[in-house]
Design an enzyme around this catalytic site. Structure first.
Site, PDB file in Angstrom:
ATOM      1  N   HIS A 325       0.865  -1.180   0.000  1.00  0.00           N
ATOM      2  CA  HIS A 325       0.000   0.000   0.000  1.00  0.00           C
ATOM      3  C   HIS A 325       0.896   1.221   0.000  1.00  0.00           C
ATOM      4  O   HIS A 325       1.830   1.309   0.797  1.00  0.00           O
ATOM      5  CB  HIS A 325      -0.895  -0.008   1.240  1.00  0.00           C
ATOM      6  N   ARG A 345      -6.201  10.382   0.203  1.00  0.00           N
ATOM      7  CA  ARG A 345      -5.894  10.882  -1.152  1.00  0.00           C
ATOM      8  C   ARG A 345      -7.194  11.114  -1.927  1.00  0.00           C
ATOM      9  O   ARG A 345      -7.312  12.052  -2.702  1.00  0.00           O
ATOM     10  CB  ARG A 345      -4.997   9.890  -1.898  1.00  0.00           C
TER      11      ARG A 345
END
Ligand SMILES: Cc1cc2nc3c(=O)[nH]c(=O)nc-3n(C[C@H](O)[C@H](O)[C@H](O)COP(=O)(O)OP(=O)(O)OC[C@H]3O[C@@H](n4cnc5c(N)ncnc54)[C@H](O)[C@@H]3O)c2cc1C
Length: 549
Positions: A325, A345
């Site tokens: 990740h 994000r």
């Protein structure tokens, strides 16, 4: 070391540059990469493409598959039980044994009972407590195409693209078609997804997705789903045995899977469970720490199910690819490796280098995004060093409140906000430092769209199952996959259990596995499954939990 609002002075210099570039970045979109650019970046910088880190599997049905050394070590290890262990005394005789008490296991057990099995004859055996699992830790959300401007076909294309078209299309079809049904089921059970003032689901974007279809419960979606699933299993009267990992599957005279040997972690006694059908839902392998990466995974994620399934002859798929990740916490040291959900994000936080410059589109597929972070810290030398020796890149969290209004972070990411505040870092004012962390295994045990493996009697679901996400999973599709395939495996296993009776129990496959190891020239004292990570602590090590008895 003097800390100023949680950060040392050395890191504050770079934060000043981030603050300086912030006004110009507001409202500006960094371009996404072309397919060719993505490919070149992956080849050069993603850990999966480093040939020296892997070796081919030397025996068995998936012989030749390239695996990271740490994973190959698991397969090239000796079983914990000896083939002559007496399995004639049966401690529990059930219709369905579910191995693993996380999301997939709980869903499979519920749907097996919904399909007519007597709950008293369904047993969940799990390594730690019911719910100690990656499922409970999931933060960001679950994908489902349930809005007029979206469709399962669109979802299908996104999943295939994210997986670089290596996914098995029949599994992806099942995943996306069942998704709306799963959300409705959760609604009926009482999962509290985020909704707007009109009572409609709030649906956010995720990396690599073409539509907003991420349903979440703040930033603790997995915890909320598991709260409800565990209650449902309890209400139905499904039995759960905790602190009892499966350490070997059992077969019958015909080589069909017929239960498992459990190890009681308290008493160190073996328990022999005979079952008409077995569903394996042991989750992932983060705690194997491939290529020495930190991990987001829970303590029991040691890849046990892969080894158990391979020993009885199941095939593996796409295990050469694991998911790092992009945003694991890199500072402070106490949080190293912990997940910073993609939702940050998704809500507009930009990745920045030491100079406060954005260097990548924030929502590239995970593998591409992670490779870009590694390149920035490595080849380009533009990462931000920490006092504890690792490097990271900034995620400009304050952008979230600037874009969506003050208070958004505290409302949408309350758990993360609190986690950082414990270390004096206020993510509404300062960026947070991130670096890739081992997150998900991508591949796993090969199975059809009902979770059936090629070994009769053995079903799989959840992270231990491969083929759905190909070489790269997109965010929100794993919470979905454990529900979709947990349900399908539970229904299929219930049907199998009603129509098959196991024969005499046997560990002949263990002797056969030992023979294959010898023939491949593998002499080792290593044992598997690992059960708990190597750094499990003195007390547990002294009890030699995974040494053959
Ligand atoms: C921090 C974090 C955040 C995430 N966020 C998201 C997200 O927002 N959206 C998303 O889609 N996905 C997310 N994921 C991924 C997703 O949560 C998992 O892939 C998924 O929940 C796996 O479900 P599972 O049931 O297969 O495994 P798990 O939920 O991990 O359950 C496996 C269970 O099996 C038990 N077990 C293991 N070995 C044995 C054994 N030998 N015998 C018996 N029991 C055993 C374990 O103890 C555990 O209880 C996240 C993962 C993590 C770690």
């Amino acid at each position: 070391m003097e800390l100023i609002n949680g950060y040392p002075a050395s890191m504050r210099e770079s934060i000043a540059l981030v603050e300086r570039t912030r006004p110009a970045r507001l409202g500006r979109t960094f371009p996404a990469m072309s397919l060719d650019e993505r490919k070149a970046l992956l080849l050069a910088h993603h850990p999966d493409y480093q040939a020296h880190a892997k070796r081919p599997l030397r025996f068995g049905p998936s012989k030749g598959m390239l695996l990271n050394h740490e994973l190959a070590d698991l397969f090239e290890a000796r079983p914990l039980v000896r083939p002559d262990l007496d399995v004639s005394t049966i401690d529990a005789d059930v219709d369905l044994l579910v191995i693993g008490g996380g999301g997939a296991g709980t869903v499979a057990a519920i749907w097996a009972v919904q399909s007519g099995l007597d709950p008293a004859r369904v047993l969940i055996a799990t390594k730690l407590r019911h719910g100690d699992s990656n499922s409970t830790m999931a933060q960001g959300g679950i994908q489902a195409a349930d809005r007029p401007e979206d469709s399962p076909v669109q979802h299908f294309l996104d999943v295939m693209g994210g997986g670089h078209f290596t996914n098995r299309p029949d599994l992806v079809r099942a995943l996306v078609s069942d998704a709306p049904l799963i959300i409705q089921w959760h609604e009926r059970l009482g999962v509290m997804y985020d909704k707007d003032s009109q009572g409609r689901f709030v649906e956010n974007p995720g990396g690599g997705t073409s539509r907003n279809r991420m349903h979440s419960a703040r930033d603790y979606t997995g915890l909320e789903i598991m709260r409800v699933l565990r209650d449902e299993a309890r209400n139905l009267g499904i039995r759960v045995i905790e602190f009892s990992p499966a350490i070997e599957l059992l077969c019958d005279d015909w080589g069909h899977v017929a239960g498992a040997v459990l190890l009681n972690l308290e008493t160190r006694r073996y328990h022999i469970v005979r079952a008409a059908a077995t569903v394996l839902t042991t989750g992932g392998l983060g705690r194997v720490h491939i290529q020495r990466f930190p991990t987001t995974n829970h303590y029991g994620a040691t890849g046990d199910g892969l080894v158990l399934a391979y020993r009885v002859g199941a095939e593996l798929v796409d295990l050469d690819a694991v998911q790092y990740h992009p945003t694991g916490a890199a500072f402070p040291a106490q949080m190293a490796g912990l997940l910073i959900t993609e939702k940050v994000r998704g809500l507009g936080a930009q990745p920045l280098n030491r100079l406060g410059e954005q260097f990548v589109f924030p929502l590239e597929p995970r593998d591409v995004e992670a490779a870009a972070f590694i390149r920035e810290c490595g080849e380009r030398g533009l990462g931000i060093p920490t006092p504890h020796g690792i490097c990271g890149v900034w995620l400009d969290a304050p952008m979230v409140d600037l874009l969506h209004g003050p208070g958004t972070i505290r409302a949408a990411l309350p758990a993360m906000y609190r986690m950082y505040m414990r270390f004096g870092i206020d993510m509404t004012r300062d960026p947070i430092l991130v670096f890739p962390t081992l997150h998900y295994q991508n591949g796993g045990v090969a199975a059809d769209e009902h979770g059936a493996t090629r070994v009769p009697g053995l079903f799989v679901a959840g992270e231990v199952m491969g083929g759905i996400h190909g070489k790269n999973r997109l965010m929100g599709n794993s919470l979905l996959d454990f529900n979709v395939f947990g349900r399908r495996a539970g229904i299929a296993a219930a049907h199998y259990a009603r129509t098959h009776r196991p024969g005499r129990l046997s560990l002949a496959h263990v002797a056969e596995y030992e023979r294959m190891l010898r023939e491949a020239g593998i002499e080792t004292t290593r044992t598997a499954p690992r059960i708990l990570p190597d750094y499990r602590g003195k007390e547990a090590l002294e009890r030699y939990l995974d040494v053959p008895v």
